[in-house]
Design an enzyme around this catalytic site. Structure first.
Site, PDB file in Angstrom:
ATOM      1  CG  ASP A  45      31.552  36.017  44.431  1.00  0.00           C
ATOM      2  OD1 ASP A  45      30.647  35.150  44.399  1.00  0.00           O
ATOM      3  OD2 ASP A  45      31.473  37.103  43.801  1.00  0.00           O
ATOM      4  N   GLY A 129      24.778  42.477  29.952  1.00  0.00           N
ATOM      5  CA  GLY A 129      24.132  41.208  30.290  1.00  0.00           C
ATOM      6  C   GLY A 129      24.821  39.983  29.718  1.00  0.00           C
ATOM      7  CB  SER A 134      27.734  45.410  31.647  1.00  0.00           C
ATOM      8  OG  SER A 134      26.581  44.638  31.920  1.00  0.00           O
ATOM      9  CB  SER A 135      25.469  45.437  36.558  1.00  0.00           C
ATOM     10  OG  SER A 135      25.956  44.224  37.043  1.00  0.00           O
ATOM     11  CG  ASP A 179      31.018  40.422  39.158  1.00  0.00           C
ATOM     12  OD1 ASP A 179      31.899  39.550  39.126  1.00  0.00           O
ATOM     13  OD2 ASP A 179      29.828  40.200  38.888  1.00  0.00           O
ATOM     14  CE1 TYR A 228      25.611  34.758  41.187  1.00  0.00           C
ATOM     15  CE2 TYR A 228      24.340  35.810  42.933  1.00  0.00           C
ATOM     16  CZ  TYR A 228      25.548  35.488  42.358  1.00  0.00           C
ATOM     17  OH  TYR A 228      26.710  35.898  42.966  1.00  0.00           O
TER      18      TYR A 228
HETATM   19  C1  GLA Z   1      28.094  36.937  39.135  1.00  0.00           C
HETATM   20  C2  GLA Z   1      28.164  37.637  40.483  1.00  0.00           C
HETATM   21  C3  GLA Z   1      29.506  37.373  41.156  1.00  0.00           C
HETATM   22  C4  GLA Z   1      29.839  35.881  41.193  1.00  0.00           C
HETATM   23  C5  GLA Z   1      29.656  35.260  39.819  1.00  0.00           C
HETATM   24  C6  GLA Z   1      29.815  33.767  39.844  1.00  0.00           C
HETATM   25  O1  GLA Z   1      29.018  37.526  38.264  1.00  0.00           O
HETATM   26  O2  GLA Z   1      27.962  39.014  40.347  1.00  0.00           O
HETATM   27  O3  GLA Z   1      29.493  37.926  42.452  1.00  0.00           O
HETATM   28  O4  GLA Z   1      29.084  35.225  42.160  1.00  0.00           O
HETATM   29  O5  GLA Z   1      28.379  35.560  39.273  1.00  0.00           O
HETATM   30  O6  GLA Z   1      31.122  33.421  40.199  1.00  0.00           O
END
Ligand code: GLA
Length: 390
Positions: A45, A129, A134-135, A179, A228
């Site tokens: 994304d 988590g 959830s966030s 998300d 990340y």
């Molecule tokens: C987390 C991030 C998303 C996406 C995923 C991996 O959930 O919040 O934006 O990058 O990881 O696909």
């Protein structure tokens, strides 16, 4: 372990009860926003790619009422934590739910919404988590409640954008848009095929006999402490090296011709992204023509690419994928969300759910010594709010 869904009081009941007993008031607003699974399209994304998530029937619920003064008082029902602030108050970037709630209130105020003083009680059945978002559900739920209190509404994509900014500006995760978008735009029995560059999306039916089964590895990670944000940077670096705006702009054929020139780490990261975008396109087409065998193969390939090239899997997630695929009637399985812990998503025929529940936790424990928690979900509607709750 099977998640106690029916036995636990529903999140809404818990929130209403706490609101009445702890805050000694009657709520006027009820808002809910769902968590999600991602069927395929992982870590693409933020590379302008394509994703295929579905909202799940697990929500973060916010019940609320206006207050006479300008302060916002919040009770996190499931942890007993409380917070009090005013919408424009400055606060340090920090871990935890407080940043999300304060961030959302502040951004709404900054965009001209008159956020009234309010009492909020928040509860949920999206595990925290665990990679089920959830966030994002919290951000969207609180934003929907505050908007309803203010007598305002926003176009869907503005709400998505606001929740996304709360995450990146106040919680410090450089996440993509998936998300928040799915928490707002999900639909019953539908997955969302989303172009993360244009934000155009279509709803694709999930065959009625399939369940979206999220299996929690029990390994927790914190996105801010995880790699990340490093992955986001590595992808930006790869795009620069390849002379494109983002990795979305390279077709798999071109990439194959050029990957030999790239340093090993950059090559593997970019290869995951380029091939995953293509897999997601193919998976959406397979879902449309209900070619589940092909869909399952693509899920397995996606997991393998995340494990080998993108290095966001862990042995526990690999074990969960393997034992899930041992069950007859499982279409496919892969890690879902950021990885480094959290959940896998398995697409499971309804007739195979009982065996899945029996086999997967047992086989997982035998391999890893850990319990697995299985959430059997269906695709659900995006966020909603009611402003005349009594
Ligand atoms: C987390 C991030 C998303 C996406 C995923 C991996 O959930 O919040 O934006 O990058 O990881 O696909």
């Amino acid at each position: 372990m099977i998640a106690p869904v029916a036995e636990a009081p529903a999140a809404l009941e818990r929130a209403l009860l706490a609101f009445r007993t702890e805050l000694q008031a009657e709520p006027t607003v009820v808002a809910r926003a769902p968590g999600r699974v991602n069927l395929i399209g992982e870590h693409v994304d933020y590379n302008d790619g394509f994703v295929l998530p579905a909202a799940i029937d697990r929500d973060i619920v916010t019940v609320a009422a206006p207050r006479a003064d300008a302060s916002i008082r919040v009770l996190a029902v499931d942890t007993g934590e409380v917070d009090a602030f005013t919408p424009l108050e400055r606060f340090p970037r920090a871990a935890g739910w407080i940043s999300y709630v304060r961030g959302v209130a502040r951004l709404l105020s900054e965009m001209g919404v008159r956020v009234p003083g309010a009492a909020l009680a928040i509860s949920g059945d999206v595990p925290i988590g665990a990679g089920l978002s959830s966030s994002a559900a919290l951000e969207v739920s609180v934003a929907s409640a505050l908007l309803a209190l203010a007598g305002r509404s926003l176009p869907q994509l503005q709400l998505v954008e606001l929740a996304h900014r709360a995450e990146s500006e106040f919680a410090g995760v450089q996440c993509g848009i998936m998300d928040q978008l799915i928490s707002v735009c999900g639909a019953v029995d539908r997955a969302v095929f989303l172009d993360c560059r244009s934000l155009e999306f279509v709803h694709l039916p999930v065959p009625a006999q399939l369940r979206l089964v999220a299996t929690d590895s029990g390994v927790r990670r914190d996105l801010r402490n995880s790699a990340y944000n490093d992955r986001v940077k590595e992808c930006q670096g790869a795009a620069q090296l390849l002379g494109v705006r983002s990795l979305r702009d390279i077709e798999p054929g071109d990439f194959a011709a050029r990957e030999g020139d790239l340093p090993d780490l950059v090559r593997r990261r970019a290869r995951h992204v380029v091939t995953e975008i293509e897999r997601t396109r193919q998976a959406a087409a397979a879902l449309e023509r209900q070619d589940l065998a092909q869909f399952g193969r693509l899920m397995r390939e996606s997991h393998e690419s995340l494990r080998r090239d993108y290095e966001v899997s862990i042995p526990e997630l690999d074990a969960l994928v393997e034992v899930a695929c041992e069950v007859d009637g499982v279409v496919g399985a892969r890690l879902s969300g950021a990885g480094f812990g959290g959940c896998t998503i398995s697409l499971v025929n309804e007739s195979a759910v009982a065996e899945f529940l029996e086999h997967v936790p047992r086989a997982y424990r035998a391999r890893t010594g850990r319990p697995a928690t299985v959430h059997v979900c269906r695709a659900a509607a995006g966020a909603s709010a009611t402003d005349n709750w009594t």
